[in-house]
Design a protein around this motif. Structure first.
Motif, PDB file in Angstrom:
ATOM      1  N   THR A 147      79.018  27.949  32.164  1.00  0.00           N
ATOM      2  CA  THR A 147      80.132  27.017  32.065  1.00  0.00           C
ATOM      3  C   THR A 147      79.842  25.861  33.009  1.00  0.00           C
ATOM      4  OG1 THR A 147      81.650  28.844  31.610  1.00  0.00           O
ATOM      5  CG2 THR A 147      82.638  26.746  32.266  1.00  0.00           C
ATOM      6  N   VAL A 148      79.938  24.639  32.494  1.00  0.00           N
ATOM      7  CA  VAL A 148      79.581  23.453  33.275  1.00  0.00           C
ATOM      8  C   VAL A 148      80.730  22.442  33.279  1.00  0.00           C
ATOM      9  CG1 VAL A 148      77.091  23.685  32.910  1.00  0.00           C
ATOM     10  CG2 VAL A 148      78.454  22.404  31.266  1.00  0.00           C
ATOM     11  N   PRO A 149      80.794  21.609  34.343  1.00  0.00           N
ATOM     12  CA  PRO A 149      81.843  20.576  34.429  1.00  0.00           C
ATOM     13  C   PRO A 149      81.424  19.288  33.717  1.00  0.00           C
ATOM     14  CG  PRO A 149      80.609  20.646  36.476  1.00  0.00           C
ATOM     15  CD  PRO A 149      80.036  21.720  35.587  1.00  0.00           C
ATOM     16  N   GLY A 150      81.695  19.215  32.433  1.00  0.00           N
ATOM     17  CA  GLY A 150      81.355  18.024  31.652  1.00  0.00           C
ATOM     18  C   GLY A 150      82.225  16.842  32.017  1.00  0.00           C
ATOM     19  N   GLU A 163      85.509  20.965  31.416  1.00  0.00           N
ATOM     20  CA  GLU A 163      84.571  22.083  31.407  1.00  0.00           C
ATOM     21  C   GLU A 163      84.259  22.524  29.990  1.00  0.00           C
ATOM     22  OE1 GLU A 163      84.990  24.843  35.367  1.00  0.00           O
ATOM     23  OE2 GLU A 163      85.906  25.526  33.549  1.00  0.00           O
ATOM     24  N   PHE A 164      83.018  22.983  29.777  1.00  0.00           N
ATOM     25  CA  PHE A 164      82.683  23.619  28.509  1.00  0.00           C
ATOM     26  C   PHE A 164      81.672  24.732  28.748  1.00  0.00           C
ATOM     27  CE2 PHE A 164      79.761  20.023  28.773  1.00  0.00           C
ATOM     28  CZ  PHE A 164      78.549  20.534  28.339  1.00  0.00           C
ATOM     29  N   GLN A 165      81.689  25.680  27.854  1.00  0.00           N
ATOM     30  CA  GLN A 165      80.847  26.866  27.975  1.00  0.00           C
ATOM     31  C   GLN A 165      79.722  26.825  26.955  1.00  0.00           C
ATOM     32  OE1 GLN A 165      82.589  30.720  26.875  1.00  0.00           O
ATOM     33  NE2 GLN A 165      81.789  31.526  28.799  1.00  0.00           N
ATOM     34  N   ILE A 166      78.558  27.290  27.375  1.00  0.00           N
ATOM     35  CA  ILE A 166      77.397  27.397  26.502  1.00  0.00           C
ATOM     36  C   ILE A 166      77.057  28.874  26.369  1.00  0.00           C
ATOM     37  CG2 ILE A 166      74.975  26.797  26.202  1.00  0.00           C
ATOM     38  CD1 ILE A 166      75.518  24.338  28.011  1.00  0.00           C
ATOM     39  N   LEU A 167      76.961  29.335  25.132  1.00  0.00           N
ATOM     40  CA  LEU A 167      76.624  30.727  24.842  1.00  0.00           C
ATOM     41  C   LEU A 167      75.320  30.789  24.064  1.00  0.00           C
ATOM     42  CD1 LEU A 167      80.165  31.877  23.672  1.00  0.00           C
ATOM     43  CD2 LEU A 167      79.098  32.376  25.871  1.00  0.00           C
ATOM     44  N   ASN A 168      74.793  31.981  23.927  1.00  0.00           N
ATOM     45  CA  ASN A 168      73.582  32.218  23.150  1.00  0.00           C
ATOM     46  C   ASN A 168      73.745  31.628  21.747  1.00  0.00           C
ATOM     47  OD1 ASN A 168      71.009  33.304  22.753  1.00  0.00           O
ATOM     48  ND2 ASN A 168      71.831  35.200  21.953  1.00  0.00           N
ATOM     49  N   GLN A 208      79.877  16.163  35.861  1.00  0.00           N
ATOM     50  CA  GLN A 208      80.575  15.560  36.988  1.00  0.00           C
ATOM     51  C   GLN A 208      80.718  16.595  38.096  1.00  0.00           C
ATOM     52  OE1 GLN A 208      84.452  14.337  35.727  1.00  0.00           O
ATOM     53  NE2 GLN A 208      85.118  16.377  35.201  1.00  0.00           N
ATOM     54  N   GLU A 209      81.322  16.191  39.187  1.00  0.00           N
ATOM     55  CA  GLU A 209      81.521  17.106  40.304  1.00  0.00           C
ATOM     56  C   GLU A 209      82.340  18.306  39.865  1.00  0.00           C
ATOM     57  OE1 GLU A 209      83.145  17.115  44.910  1.00  0.00           O
ATOM     58  OE2 GLU A 209      83.251  15.281  43.735  1.00  0.00           O
ATOM     59  N   GLY A 210      81.909  19.476  40.271  1.00  0.00           N
ATOM     60  CA  GLY A 210      82.598  20.710  39.909  1.00  0.00           C
ATOM     61  C   GLY A 210      81.688  21.901  40.118  1.00  0.00           C
ATOM     62  N   ASN A 211      82.001  22.980  39.423  1.00  0.00           N
ATOM     63  CA  ASN A 211      81.252  24.219  39.579  1.00  0.00           C
ATOM     64  C   ASN A 211      80.534  24.600  38.295  1.00  0.00           C
ATOM     65  OD1 ASN A 211      82.058  24.787  42.269  1.00  0.00           O
ATOM     66  ND2 ASN A 211      84.020  25.512  41.515  1.00  0.00           N
ATOM     67  N   VAL A 212      79.277  25.001  38.442  1.00  0.00           N
ATOM     68  CA  VAL A 212      78.542  25.630  37.353  1.00  0.00           C
ATOM     69  C   VAL A 212      78.796  27.123  37.510  1.00  0.00           C
ATOM     70  CG1 VAL A 212      76.258  26.116  36.412  1.00  0.00           C
ATOM     71  CG2 VAL A 212      76.773  23.842  37.309  1.00  0.00           C
ATOM     72  N   ARG A 213      79.291  27.774  36.446  1.00  0.00           N
ATOM     73  CA  ARG A 213      79.568  29.210  36.475  1.00  0.00           C
ATOM     74  C   ARG A 213      78.605  29.915  35.527  1.00  0.00           C
ATOM     75  NH1 ARG A 213      84.498  26.787  36.983  1.00  0.00           N
ATOM     76  NH2 ARG A 213      85.786  27.513  38.682  1.00  0.00           N
ATOM     77  N   VAL A 214      77.915  30.923  36.061  1.00  0.00           N
ATOM     78  CA  VAL A 214      76.894  31.628  35.303  1.00  0.00           C
ATOM     79  C   VAL A 214      77.270  33.092  35.211  1.00  0.00           C
ATOM     80  CG1 VAL A 214      74.444  32.160  35.157  1.00  0.00           C
ATOM     81  CG2 VAL A 214      75.176  30.020  36.202  1.00  0.00           C
TER      82      VAL A 214
END
Length: 92
Positions: free
Chosen positions: A21-24, A28-33, A43-49
């Motif tokens: 999940t990235v801060p677009g 935010e949006f999530q990338i899945l397989n 932009q500034e924020g958190n990358v969640r893995v």
């Protein structure tokens, strides 16, 4: 899918993950397989893995975990590219 997180100083993480999940720029949006190919500014924020993730000791201080067990990396800005189940994040 394979994730690589690169900063100007070093490669912070590379390995298999289940979601990112990235801060677009528009939220935010999530990338899945199997996600469609995409290139986006971050932009500034958190990358969640999410996944069975091992962070190298030299980079461990840059990461934390949230209450759900996701690994978090705060960033100031960057770009993300997803193509052929490979995600590359260039982060500041």
């Amino acid at each position: 899918m394979y994730l690589e997180i690169v900063s100007p100083e070093a490669t912070l993480f590379s390995g298999e993950v289940t979601s990112v999940t990235v801060p677009g720029m528009n939220g935010e949006f999530q990338i899945l397989n199997g996600h469609a190919a995409i290139v986006s500014l971050l932009q500034e924020g958190n990358v969640r893995v999410e996944g069975n993730i091992t962070i190298e000791e030299a980079n461990a201080s840059k990461f934390s975990k949230d209450a759900t067990g996701k690994v978090i990396l705060p960033i100031a800005s960057g770009t993300v590219e997803m193509s052929d189940n490979r995600v590359i994040i260039l982060a500041d």
